[in-house]
Design an enzyme around this catalytic site. Structure first.
Site, PDB file in Angstrom:
ATOM      1  N   GLU A   1      10.429   0.166  10.458  1.00 19.61           N
ATOM      2  CA  GLU A   1      11.376   1.296  10.292  1.00 19.61           C
ATOM      3  C   GLU A   1      10.983   2.429  10.410  1.00 19.61           C
ATOM      4  O   GLU A   1      10.143   3.029   9.511  1.00 19.61           O
ATOM      5  CB  GLU A   1      12.357   0.956   8.985  1.00 19.61           C
ATOM      6  CG  GLU A   1      13.478   1.401   8.834  1.00 19.61           C
ATOM      7  CD  GLU A   1      13.439   3.001   8.212  1.00 19.61           C
ATOM      8  OE1 GLU A   1      13.568   3.859   8.948  1.00 19.61           O
ATOM      9  OE2 GLU A   1      13.430   2.837   6.832  1.00 19.61           O
TER      10      GLU A   1
ATOM     11  N   CYS B   1      14.532   9.437   6.414  1.00 16.29           N
ATOM     12  CA  CYS B   1      14.475   8.979   7.617  1.00 16.29           C
ATOM     13  C   CYS B   1      15.776   8.837   8.314  1.00 16.29           C
ATOM     14  O   CYS B   1      15.875   9.104   9.897  1.00 16.29           O
ATOM     15  CB  CYS B   1      13.671   7.746   7.912  1.00 16.29           C
ATOM     16  SG  CYS B   1      14.428   6.309   6.815  1.00 16.29           S
TER      17      CYS B   1
ATOM     18  N   SER C   1       6.357   7.118   9.942  1.00 14.94           N
ATOM     19  CA  SER C   1       6.356   7.996  11.112  1.00 14.94           C
ATOM     20  C   SER C   1       6.373   7.192  12.458  1.00 14.94           C
ATOM     21  O   SER C   1       5.650   5.910  12.419  1.00 14.94           O
ATOM     22  CB  SER C   1       5.410   9.025  11.113  1.00 14.94           C
ATOM     23  OG  SER C   1       4.107   8.410  11.354  1.00 14.94           O
TER      24      SER C   1
ATOM     25  N   LYS D   1       0.842  -1.338   0.050  1.00  9.82           N
ATOM     26  CA  LYS D   1       0.018  -0.090   0.070  1.00  9.82           C
ATOM     27  C   LYS D   1       0.840   1.281   0.229  1.00  9.82           C
ATOM     28  O   LYS D   1       1.623   1.470   0.956  1.00  9.82           O
ATOM     29  CB  LYS D   1      -0.735   0.106   1.195  1.00  9.82           C
ATOM     30  CG  LYS D   1      -2.173   1.245   1.152  1.00  9.82           C
ATOM     31  CD  LYS D   1      -2.486   1.629   2.314  1.00  9.82           C
ATOM     32  CE  LYS D   1      -1.906   2.735   2.830  1.00  9.82           C
ATOM     33  NZ  LYS D   1      -1.642   3.967   1.997  1.00  9.82           N
TER      34      LYS D   1
ATOM     35  N   GLU E   1      11.162  14.847  15.444  1.00  8.75           N
ATOM     36  CA  GLU E   1      11.540  14.772  14.015  1.00  8.75           C
ATOM     37  C   GLU E   1      10.932  15.945  13.111  1.00  8.75           C
ATOM     38  O   GLU E   1       9.595  16.262  13.307  1.00  8.75           O
ATOM     39  CB  GLU E   1      11.070  13.534  13.442  1.00  8.75           C
ATOM     40  CG  GLU E   1      11.636  13.107  12.135  1.00  8.75           C
ATOM     41  CD  GLU E   1      11.245  11.678  11.697  1.00  8.75           C
ATOM     42  OE1 GLU E   1      12.141  11.221  11.447  1.00  8.75           O
ATOM     43  OE2 GLU E   1      10.237  11.596  11.870  1.00  8.75           O
TER      44      GLU E   1
HETATM   45  O1  TXE Z   1       3.102   9.256   7.545  1.00 10.30           O
HETATM   46  P1  TXE Z   1       2.629   7.727   8.342  1.00 10.30           P
HETATM   47  P2  TXE Z   1       2.641  10.683   7.003  1.00 10.30           P
HETATM   48  C1  TXE Z   1       7.001  11.619   9.046  1.00 10.30           C
HETATM   49  C2  TXE Z   1       6.823  12.987   8.618  1.00 10.30           C
HETATM   50  C3  TXE Z   1       5.556  13.478   8.186  1.00 10.30           C
HETATM   51  C4  TXE Z   1       4.855  12.942   9.123  1.00 10.30           C
HETATM   52  C5  TXE Z   1       3.487  12.349   8.642  1.00 10.30           C
HETATM   53  O2  TXE Z   1       7.323  14.038   9.560  1.00 10.30           O
HETATM   54  O3  TXE Z   1       5.483  15.062   8.236  1.00 10.30           O
HETATM   55  O4  TXE Z   1       5.506  11.469   9.265  1.00 10.30           O
HETATM   56  O5  TXE Z   1       3.388  11.924   7.293  1.00 10.30           O
HETATM   57  C6  TXE Z   1       0.087   4.574   6.064  1.00 10.30           C
HETATM   58  N1  TXE Z   1      -2.728   1.806   9.464  1.00 10.30           N
HETATM   59  N2  TXE Z   1       7.524  10.738   8.215  1.00 10.30           N
HETATM   60  O6  TXE Z   1       1.176  10.704   7.470  1.00 10.30           O
HETATM   61  O7  TXE Z   1       1.423   8.280   8.816  1.00 10.30           O
HETATM   62  C7  TXE Z   1      -0.045   5.691   5.356  1.00 10.30           C
HETATM   63  O8  TXE Z   1      -1.179   5.826   4.422  1.00 10.30           O
HETATM   64  C8  TXE Z   1      -2.032   1.426   8.392  1.00 10.30           C
HETATM   65  C9  TXE Z   1       8.578   9.986   8.451  1.00 10.30           C
HETATM   66  O9  TXE Z   1       2.471  10.305   5.508  1.00 10.30           O
HETATM   67  O10 TXE Z   1       3.708   7.202   8.799  1.00 10.30           O
HETATM   68  C10 TXE Z   1       1.245   5.721   4.535  1.00 10.30           C
HETATM   69  O11 TXE Z   1       1.253   4.630   3.240  1.00 10.30           O
HETATM   70  N3  TXE Z   1      -1.327   2.027   7.430  1.00 10.30           N
HETATM   71  C11 TXE Z   1       8.742   8.894   7.568  1.00 10.30           C
HETATM   72  C12 TXE Z   1       2.473   5.249   5.392  1.00 10.30           C
HETATM   73  O12 TXE Z   1       1.476   4.436   6.396  1.00 10.30           O
HETATM   74  C13 TXE Z   1      -1.513   3.491   7.852  1.00 10.30           C
HETATM   75  C14 TXE Z   1       8.161   9.014   6.291  1.00 10.30           C
HETATM   76  C15 TXE Z   1       3.265   6.264   6.143  1.00 10.30           C
HETATM   77  O13 TXE Z   1       2.448   7.286   6.714  1.00 10.30           O
HETATM   78  C16 TXE Z   1      -2.088   3.920   9.042  1.00 10.30           C
HETATM   79  C17 TXE Z   1       7.104   9.388   6.094  1.00 10.30           C
HETATM   80  C18 TXE Z   1      -2.730   2.953   9.727  1.00 10.30           C
HETATM   81  N4  TXE Z   1      -3.438   3.417  10.859  1.00 10.30           N
HETATM   82  C19 TXE Z   1       6.743  10.458   6.927  1.00 10.30           C
HETATM   83  N5  TXE Z   1      -1.995   5.386   9.232  1.00 10.30           N
HETATM   84  C20 TXE Z   1       9.861   8.147   7.940  1.00 10.30           C
HETATM   85  N6  TXE Z   1      10.738   8.252   9.275  1.00 10.30           N
HETATM   86  O14 TXE Z   1      10.729   7.332   6.959  1.00 10.30           O
HETATM   87  C21 TXE Z   1      -1.014   5.895   8.148  1.00 10.30           C
HETATM   88  N7  TXE Z   1      -0.741   4.619   7.344  1.00 10.30           N
END
Ligand code: TXE
Length: 497
Positions: A270, A304, A248, A194, A401
Site C-alpha cells: 500500500e 497516504c 513510500s 517492524k 508526493e
Molecule cells: O519511508 P519508507 P520513510 C513518504 C514520505 C516520506 C518518505 C520517506 O514522503 O518523506 O516517504 O519516509 C522500512 N527493506 N512516506 O523513509 O522508506 C522503514 O524502516 C525493508 C509515505 O520513513 O517507505 C519503515 O519501517 N523495509 C508513506 C517503512 O519501510 C524498509 C508513509 C517505511 O519507510 C526498507 C511513510 C527496505 N529496503 C512515508 N527501506 C505512505 N504513503 O503511507 C525502508 N524500510
C-alpha cells in the site's frame, strides 16, 4: 499553551531501555546498538531503542513459525476472534497511555491519537474479529462428464499463508500495524512487525497488551531497527511467507522486487500517490474550502490517502484561495499535547527537510505561494500549512508526493479537461469528487482511476470498505472481505468416488 499532564505510566515507559518483543518476552537486544527516538515537537531525545540485527530477525521468525504450526493452529477461529476483541478492549482501557506515547513520538495531535491510533484501531480489531469465524471455501460442481460413470466432487479451502512480515511507516504507527495484525491473525497467520525507526515504541506496548489479551506467545512479534538492516533480514528470511508493507513508493518498489526474487512471496503493498480532489462548479466557495481542509490538511497532510492536487473551476479559483488562506491562518498550530491544537509538527527531521526543499522547488519553478511556504520558528519541526498555485500540470508539486500540509491548485474549464488531468499520474490510490449533481458524479465515477473514490468526502477509511491502490500505488486490498484473499491460499480439492 496548556499541555495535558503526562501519565506516570507514560513517563515510566519512556525511561525503560527498549528493544524488541519476541515470543511473548521483552528482548533488549545486543548491547551498544541503539538508536534514539526524537520528539518532533521539541527536537529532544525521549527514549532509546535497540537496533535489531540478524539474531533478532531469526528469533522472531522462528517464534512466529512455531506459533503458526502450534498454538495458533490449535486455536479455534472463534477463539482467534475473541483474542482480537479482548485486545480491542485493552487498547481502549489504555487509550490515554497509548495516545500520549504516540503523540510524543510522531507529533500527531493528542485528539487524533486518541481518535484514530487508539479508537479506530480498536474498531478495526473488532471488525477483523468478526471475520475469523467466517472464512471458508466453497463446494463446487465439477463441469466435465466422467468416462466410466464414476462421480467427482470438488471443494476449496482457504488456508492461512503462514508467517507474515509487516513493515510499518511512521504516520500511523499503531493503526497501520493493527490493520496488518488484525488481518493476519483473523486468517490464522502469525506476524512479525517492524515499526518505522522514527516511531518504534507504541507497538512494543501493544504487544504486551496482546499477551494480556491471551494471544499466545509467538503469534505477534515486534523487531525494531532500520529498513535496510533488520527489515531486509525479515523480508528475505526463509520462513517469511508474505510481506505486507505501507510506505513510500521507492521503498515499495524495492520490497516488491525483493519478494519476487525470494520465491514469489505473497505481497500486499500500500504505497503513496498524488491524490486528486476535484470540485465541480455547482459547489459553493464555503463547501469547497471545507472539503479542501478535510482532504489535504489533517495530520499535517501525512496521510497516504490525503489529497495533494486540487482542481477548482476557473470561475471559483480566486475566491477559494482567498477563503482557504483565511481559514489556514486561523488554524491553531502548536504542541501536540495541547488539546486545542489543530496542527502539530511534521513527524521527523528528514521529512521536515524534505518539505522545506519542496517549498524551495516551488519557488524555483515560479509557482505562486499563496499562503505559508516556510518553517515556523522554534526547536520543533513545524511548518506553515501551505497553499500553492501551480503554473502547469508539469510542475514538481503537481507530480511528486509531498506528504505534507501542502495543497497545490490548478483551475479547469471543462469536465473532459478535469478527468484527463486527474488521471495524468502514474499513481492511483485515492481521489475525491465534490458536487451536488449525483447523476453527473455517477457518470464520472468509472472514468477516474483510483482504488478508492470518495464523493463529497475524503480520507474516510472504514474497515468494511476495501482500500488499496491502482497503478503504481500498490498491489492488493486491505479491509472488507477482500483482505482474506491476501492472507490465505486458495486450495482446490477434487475427489473421485
Ligand atoms: O519511508 P519508507 P520513510 C513518504 C514520505 C516520506 C518518505 C520517506 O514522503 O518523506 O516517504 O519516509 C522500512 N527493506 N512516506 O523513509 O522508506 C522503514 O524502516 C525493508 C509515505 O520513513 O517507505 C519503515 O519501517 N523495509 C508513506 C517503512 O519501510 C524498509 C508513509 C517505511 O519507510 C526498507 C511513510 C527496505 N529496503 C512515508 N527501506 C505512505 N504513503 O503511507 C525502508 N524500510
Amino acid at each position: 499553551m496548556s499541555e495535558i499532564t503526562l501519565l506516570e505510566s507514560v513517563t515510566a515507559f519512556l525511561q525503560r531501555s527498549h528493544g524488541h518483543y519476541i515470543n511473548g518476552q521483552v528482548v533488549r537486544g545486543q548491547e551498544g546498538k541503539i538508536f534514539s527516538v526524537v520528539n518532533p515537537a521539541s527536537n529532544e531525545v525521549i527514549a532509546t531503542v535497540n537496533r535489531g540485527s540478524q539474531a533478532e530477525a531469526n528469533a522472531a521468525m522462528e517464534a512466529a513459525s512455531t506459533a503458526f504450526h502450534g498454538s495458533w493452529a490449535q486455536t479455534s477461529p472463534m477463539e482467534r476472534g475473541n483474542c482480537l476483541i479482548r485486545l480491542a478492549d485493552l487498547l481502549q482501557k489504555h487509550r490515554e497511555e497509548l495516545a500520549q506515547l504516540e503523540s510524543l513520538c510522531s507529533g500527531k495531535t493528542i485528539q487524533l491519537s486518541r481518535m484514530l491510533e487508539v479508537g479506530a484501531s480498536a474498531e478495526y480489531l473488532r471488525y477483523f474479529a468478526g471475520w475469523s469465524s467466517k472464512i471458508s471455501g466453497e463446494t463446487l460442481n465439477v463441469s466435465l462428464p466422467s468416462f466410466k460413470g464414476e462421480q467427482y466432487t470438488a471443494f476449496t479451502r482457504r488456508e492461512p499463508v503462514g508467517v507474515v512480515v509487516g513493515i510499518i511507516p511512521w504516520n500511523f504507527s499503531i493503526m497501520i500495524a493493527i490493520w496488518k495484525l488484525g488481518a493476519a491473525l483473523a486468517c490464522g497467520c502469525t506476524i512479525v512487525l517492524k515499526p518505522s525507526e522514527y516511531t518504534p515504541l507504541t507497538m512494543l506496548r501493544v504487544a504486551e497488551l496482546a499477551k494480556e489479551a491471551g494471544i499466545p506467545d509467538g503469534v505477534i512479534n515486534i523487531v525494531n531497527g532500520s529498513g535496510t538492516g533488520v527489515g531486509a533480514e525479515l523480508l528475505t528470511h526463509p520462513l517469511c511467507a508474505k510481506v505486507t508493507f505501507t510506505g513510500s513508493v521507492p521503498t515499495g518498489l524495492l520490497i516488491g522486487k525483493s519478494v519476487m526474487e525470494n520465491g514469489l512471496l505473497r505481497a500486499t503493498l500500500e504505497l503513496g500517490g498524488k491524490n486528486a480532489a476535484a470540485f465541480l462548479a455547482d459547489m459553493s466557495i464555503e463547501k469547497i474550502v471545507e472539503g479542501i481542509l478535510e482532504a489535504g490538511y489533517v495530520n499535517q497532510g501525512q496521510i497516504c490517502a490525503a489529497a495533494e492536487r486540487f482542481y477548482i473551476p476557473s470561475v471559483h479559483m480566486d475566491a477559494v484561495l482567498k477563503l482557504l488562506s483565511e481559514r489556514l491562518s486561523a488554524m491553531k498550530i502548536g504542541s501536540p499535547l495541547d488539546e486545542t491544537t489543530e496542527m502539530g509538527p511534521l513527524a521527523n527531521k528528514e521529512h521536515y527537510e524534505k518539505i522545506l526543499s519542496l517549498f524551495e522547488k516551488a519557488r524555483q519553478e515560479g509557482n505562486e505561494i499563496i499562503y505559508g511556504g516556510r518553517a515556523l520558528e522554534g526547536k520543533g519541526f513545524f511548518v506553515m500549512p501551505t497553499v500553492i498555485r501551480a503554473k502547469s500540470a508539469e510542475d514538481t508539486l503537481m507530480k511528486e508526493e509531498t506528504f505534507g500540509p501542502i495543497g497545490t491548485f490548478l483551475s479547469y474549464d471543462s469536465e473532459e479537461e478535469l478527468i484527463s488531468m486527474m488521471n495524468a499520474t502514474p499513481f492511483g490510490l485515492s481521489a475525491s469528487l465534490w458536487t451536488n449533481d449525483l447523476s453527473k458524479a455517477m457518470r464520472m465515477i468509472p472514468r477516474i482511476r483510483a482504488g478508492i473514490l470518495w464523493i463529497n468526502m475524503h480520507t474516510f477509511l472504514d474497515p468494511a470498505v476495501p482500500f488499496g491502490g491502482m497503478k503504481s500505488s500498490g498491489i492488493g486490498r486491505e479491509f472488507g472481505k477482500a483482505f482474506i484473499e491476501h492472507y490465505t491460499e486458495l486450495k482446490s480439492v477434487m475427489m473421485r468416488y
